[in-house]
Design an enzyme around this catalytic site. Structure first.
Site, mmCIF file in Angstrom:
data_model
loop_
_atom_site.group_PDB
_atom_site.id
_atom_site.type_symbol
_atom_site.label_atom_id
_atom_site.label_comp_id
_atom_site.label_asym_id
_atom_site.label_seq_id
_atom_site.Cartn_x
_atom_site.Cartn_y
_atom_site.Cartn_z
ATOM 1 N N HIS A 87 60.131 19.335 13.725
ATOM 2 C CA HIS A 87 59.221 20.229 12.923
ATOM 3 C C HIS A 87 58.945 21.559 13.927
ATOM 4 O O HIS A 87 58.125 22.004 14.213
ATOM 5 C CB HIS A 87 57.957 19.862 12.741
ATOM 6 C CG HIS A 87 57.730 18.803 11.740
ATOM 7 N ND1 HIS A 87 58.476 17.604 11.867
ATOM 8 C CD2 HIS A 87 57.112 18.608 10.709
ATOM 9 C CE1 HIS A 87 58.250 16.818 10.668
ATOM 10 N NE2 HIS A 87 57.432 17.458 9.990
ATOM 11 N N LEU A 113 36.601 10.010 48.950
ATOM 12 C CA LEU A 113 36.766 11.668 49.032
ATOM 13 C C LEU A 113 37.962 11.841 48.448
ATOM 14 O O LEU A 113 39.183 11.582 48.547
ATOM 15 C CB LEU A 113 36.543 11.786 50.483
ATOM 16 C CG LEU A 113 35.403 11.638 51.320
ATOM 17 C CD1 LEU A 113 35.555 11.492 52.690
ATOM 18 C CD2 LEU A 113 34.422 12.424 50.688
ATOM 19 N N GLU A 152 51.498 11.471 24.182
ATOM 20 C CA GLU A 152 52.575 12.289 24.604
ATOM 21 C C GLU A 152 52.916 11.918 25.991
ATOM 22 O O GLU A 152 54.190 11.794 26.408
ATOM 23 C CB GLU A 152 52.711 13.606 24.256
ATOM 24 C CG GLU A 152 52.835 13.772 22.484
ATOM 25 C CD GLU A 152 51.309 13.885 21.867
ATOM 26 O OE1 GLU A 152 51.345 13.657 20.628
ATOM 27 O OE2 GLU A 152 50.434 13.665 22.755
ATOM 28 N N SER A 191 52.662 14.603 41.441
ATOM 29 C CA SER A 191 51.905 14.759 40.379
ATOM 30 C C SER A 191 50.707 13.889 40.084
ATOM 31 O O SER A 191 51.372 12.925 39.362
ATOM 32 C CB SER A 191 52.472 15.609 39.246
ATOM 33 O OG SER A 191 51.676 16.144 38.361
ATOM 34 N N LEU A 192 49.622 14.019 40.219
ATOM 35 C CA LEU A 192 48.885 12.912 40.040
ATOM 36 C C LEU A 192 48.342 12.364 38.757
ATOM 37 O O LEU A 192 48.619 13.456 37.743
ATOM 38 C CB LEU A 192 47.354 12.994 40.658
ATOM 39 C CG LEU A 192 47.432 13.080 42.316
ATOM 40 C CD1 LEU A 192 46.022 13.535 42.878
ATOM 41 C CD2 LEU A 192 47.707 12.035 43.014
#
Length: 609
Positions: free
Chosen positions: A404, A179, A355, A116-117
C-alpha cells in the site's frame, strides 16, 4: 565451601568486575550492573544451559540482556565462565574492543544488540517461538530486563504475545532496582503492581528479594517448572548494591564509581572465580520438508498487483526452501502473505497489530538461522523504525515487505499511505531497498531477498499494474530496466513502482511532440544502478525523476546521489502536499506525479536547458 557461599562470592566478583571494567573504560553503568549481580550469579550456577565453548550449539539456552546498559555485568559473566580473559574485560568501550558500551553480536554468544530499551524481551519472544514451533528444541530463553524499560509499550506487546502463545520456554527476570536515570520509576518497588500486570497478560509472575540467594534459587526453579505459560521474576533490588557510596542513591546512574579501589575493598576484593555452566542435552533442530516447484510466472500484458505477486512468490519460495518463515501484522489478506500462511501454516506467525513485536520476533527467528520475511502496510513499518535500526546493529538478516505504497492506494487516505518508507529504509546501514513495478520483477526480487544479508525492503502496490517484464529477464538487486531509448534521446525519465506506467504514457505524449524520452524503471533503489544512470545522463543531458513518495530521501535523492560526480540537470517530481482521499488516478494527478505532470516537467526541464 557451601553452595550459597560460592554464589555469594561469585556475585561479589561480578560486582567488582563491573566496577573495574567501567573504571577502565572511563564510563559505563556499574550501579545498574551491581543490582542484578545476585540474580545472574544464581542463573549461571545452576539454571543456564549454555556451552560457552560451542556457542553455535543449537540446543543452547539464550540469554538476552534487554537492559543492555548493564553490559559491565554481562562481560563480567563472560569472564567468570571463561569466555573472555581479564585482560579483555579491561578493554571495555575502547576502540577495537569487542566489549562495546552495549552488547552486540561481535562478542559471542550475544544473539542481538541491545541498549535501546524495550527490545530485548520482544526479541526473546521471537527466539522462544523458534524454539517451540520451528527448531522444536527444549532450550530456554532468559531475558534480563530493567524496571525502567517496563514503561516501553513494546515490552507489553511482548508480554501480550508471549502470554497468548503460551511460551513456557521464556523467562523474564526484571531487576526492580527502583531508580531510573533521573528519578524513581513509575512503580518504584511496587512488586504487587508488576505482578498484577504480568498475570493479566497470562504470565506466571514470581516476586522475590533479588538479593536473597535462596529466594532467587526458588524463583528460578519455579520458573523452569512452569509448563503452561511464560514466567517472569520481579526481583526487588538495590541499585549499586554492596557499596555504601552508591547503593540506592539517585544521581549515580551511568557513571563509574568515584573511588573504585575503596568500593572493591568493601565488596571483599578482586577474585578470579570460575563457574561451570551446565551444557544442554544435545539436539538437532527440526527441518521442514519441501515439495519443490518453481517461482510463479506471468505473461506480458497481464494485470497483476505486486502485492499479489509477493504473496504468490513467497508461497512458492516456501515450497522450495524449508527455512523460509513469514510473519505478518494481521493484514495478511492485504499484503497477501496469507497465501504463504495457507500453504505453510507451520511456518507462519500471526503477530497482530504490533509492528514492533513483529520486527523483534523476526530478529529472534533469524538468530536461529530461519529466513524471516515480515510484512504489513509500508506506512506502519515506520512505527518500528527503531527496531529496524537496531536489527542493523545486530547484523540481522531481515526481509521486510511494505504494501500500500503512496497516494496510489486511493480512498483510504494519508494515514495508510507509505510516503516516508523509501527514505527510512535507505537510511538503514547496509540495507537493500526495492520497488518493483510489475509481478515478474516482484517474484525475482523476493527470491533474491532470501539470500541477502542485512535488512532488505520490498515496496509493493495495492492496485494492479501491467506486466512489462519477461519472466526470463535478469532482474537483480542493483539492476534497472531501460523501457525505451534511442540514439537521440533528449532526456531521461527515471521512475519506480506506480510511476513507471505514468512515465511511459508521458513518453508517448512527448514523442508525439518530437521529444525523445528515455524511460528507466529503477526497481532497485539501494543499491541503485549508477552505471546505467550515469550513462543515460551523459547521453541525454537531463534527468527527470518521478515517484509516489515525499521528495525527501526517496528515488530522486538516490538518483542525485548516483549522479553527484557527474553534473547533470535533474528535476524531481514527488508528492509535496498532504494527500487526501480519492481515486488513485485523481490522487496521482493532484500530487503532480501523473503522466500529465511528467510531460509538463519534461518540457520545462528542456526549455530551461
Amino acid at each position: 565451601m557451601p553452595h550459597n557461599d560460592f554464589r555469594h562470592d561469585l556475585a561479589q566478583q561480578l560486582r567488582v568486575d563491573s566496577i573495574r571494567t567501567s573504571d577502565a573504560g572511563g564510563s559505563g553503568h556499574p550501579t545498574s550492573s551491581m543490582s542484578a549481580a545476585d540474580l545472574m550469579a544464581v542463573l549461571l550456577d545452576g539454571y543456564l544451559k549454555l556451552d560457552y565453548t560451542n556457542t553455535d550449539n543449537p540446543a543452547n539456552d539464550h540469554l538476552i540482556f534487554s537492559k543492555g546498559h548493564a553490559s559491565p555485568l554481562y562481560y563480567a559473566m563472560l569472564k567468570a565462565v571463561g569466555a573472555i580473559t581479564d585482560e579483555e574485560l579491561l578493554t571495555f568501550r575502547s576502540l577495537g574492543s569487542r566489549l562495546e558500551g552495549h552488547p552486540t553480536p561481535r562478542i559471542p554468544p550475544t544473539d542481538v544488540a541491545t541498549g535501546s530499551l524495550g527490545q530485548g524481551l520482544p526479541v526473546g519472544v521471537g527466539l522462544a517461538l523458534a524454539g517451540k514451533q520451528l527448531d522444536r528444541l527444549p532450550y530456554r530463553v532468559w531475558v534480563l530486563c530493567g524496571d525502567s524499560e517496563m514503561a516501553e509499550g513494546s515490552i507489553w506487546e511482548a508480554f501480550q504475545h508471549a502470554g497468548w502463545t503460551g511460551l513456557d520456554n521464556l523467562t523474564a527476570i526484571v531487576d526492580v532496582n527502583r531508580l531510573g536515570q533521573t528519578r524513581e520509576t513509575m512503580l518504584g518497588w511496587d512488586l504487587d503492581g508488576y505482578v498484577a500486570r504480568a498475570e493479566a497478560f497470562g504470565w506466571k509472575a514470581i516476586a522475590i528479594d533479588g538479593h536473597d540467594l535462596d529466594a532467587i534459587d526458588a524463583g528460578l526453579a519455579q520458573a523452569v517448572q512452569t509448563t503452561d505459560r511464560p514466567s517472569v521474576i520481579f526481583a526487588k533490588t538495590h541499585k549499586g548494591r554492596g557499596v555504601k557510596a552508591v547503593e540506592d542513591k539517585p544521581g549515580k546512574h551511568g557513571k563509574p564509581l568515584e573511588d573504585p579501589a575503596e568500593a572493591i575493598e568493601e565488596l571483599g576484593g578482586a577474585q578470579s572465580l570460575s563457574v561451570s555452566v551446565k551444557t544442554p542435552t544435545p539436539g538437532a533442530p527440526h527441518r521442514f520438508p519441501t515439495a519443490g516447484g518453481e517461482l510463479p510466472r506471468w505473461e506480458l500484458g497481464e494485470e497483476v498487483a505486486t502485492r499479489q505477486a509477493y504473496g504468490q512468490a513467497l508461497a512458492q519460495l516456501g515450497g522450495l526452501r524449508g527455512d523460509v518463515v513469514v510473519l505478518d501484522g494481521e493484514v495478511s489478506n492485504s499484503t497477501m502473505s496469507e497465501l504463504f500462511a495457507h500453504a505453510h501454516p507451520d511456518r507462519y506467525f500471526e503477530m497482530f497489530i504490533a509492528e514492533q513485536q513483529m520486527i523483534a520476533a523476526a530478529v529472534g527467528l533469524q538468530v536461529r538461522n530461519w529466513v524471516a520475511f515480515a510484512s504489513t502496510f509500508g506506512a506502519f513499518l515506520t512505527r518500528a523504525h527503531d527496531f529496524i535500526r537496531m536489527a542493523a546493529v545486530s547484523r540481522a538478516d531481515l526481509r521486510l515487505c511494505g504494501s500500500h505504497a503512496g497516494v496510489s492506494i486511493g480512498e483510504d487516505g494519508p494515514s495508510q499511505m507509505a510516503l516516508e518508507d523509501i527514505s527510512m529504509f535507505r537510511s538503514i546501514h547496509g540495507s537493500t531497498v526495492l520497488h518493483p513495478s510489475d509481478a515478474n520483477q516482484t517474484a525475482a526480487l523476493v527470491a533474491e531477498m532470501a539470500t541477502l544479508p542485512g535488512v532488505s525492503y520490498l515496496r509493493t502496490l495495492r492496485g494492479k499494474t501491467p506486466v512489462r517484464t519477461s519472466p526470463d529477464e535478469n532482474i537483480r538487486v542493483g539492476g534497472s530496466r531501460v523501457l525505451r531509448n534511442s540514439d537521440h534521446d533528449d532526456l531521461t525519465i527515471v521512475a519506480c513502482g506506480i510511476t513507471v506506467g505514468e512515465a511511459e504514457k508521458a513518453a508517448d505524449v512527448l514523442d508525439g511532440e518530437g521529444i525523445k524520452a528515455r524511460v528507466i524503471d529503477c526497481y532497485s533503489i539501494k543499491p541503485i544502478d549508477a552505471e546505467t544512470l550515469v550513462q543515460s545522463a551523459g547521453e541525454t543531458g537531463a534527468v527527470l525523476t518521478v515517484e509516489d513518495h515525499w521528495p525527501e530521501g526517496g528515488l530522486g535523492d538516490a538518483v542525485l546521489g548516483a549522479l553527484a560526480e557527474h553534473p547533470t540537470r535533474v528535476r524531481k517530481l514527488a508528492v509535496t502536499e498532504m494527500p487526501v482521499s480519492g481515486k488513485p488516478g485523481e490522487l496521482l494527478h493532484a500530487a503532480h506525479i501523473d503522466a500529465e505532470a511528467v510531460v509538463a516537467a519534461a518540457r520545462q526541464l528542456l526549455k530551461a536547458g
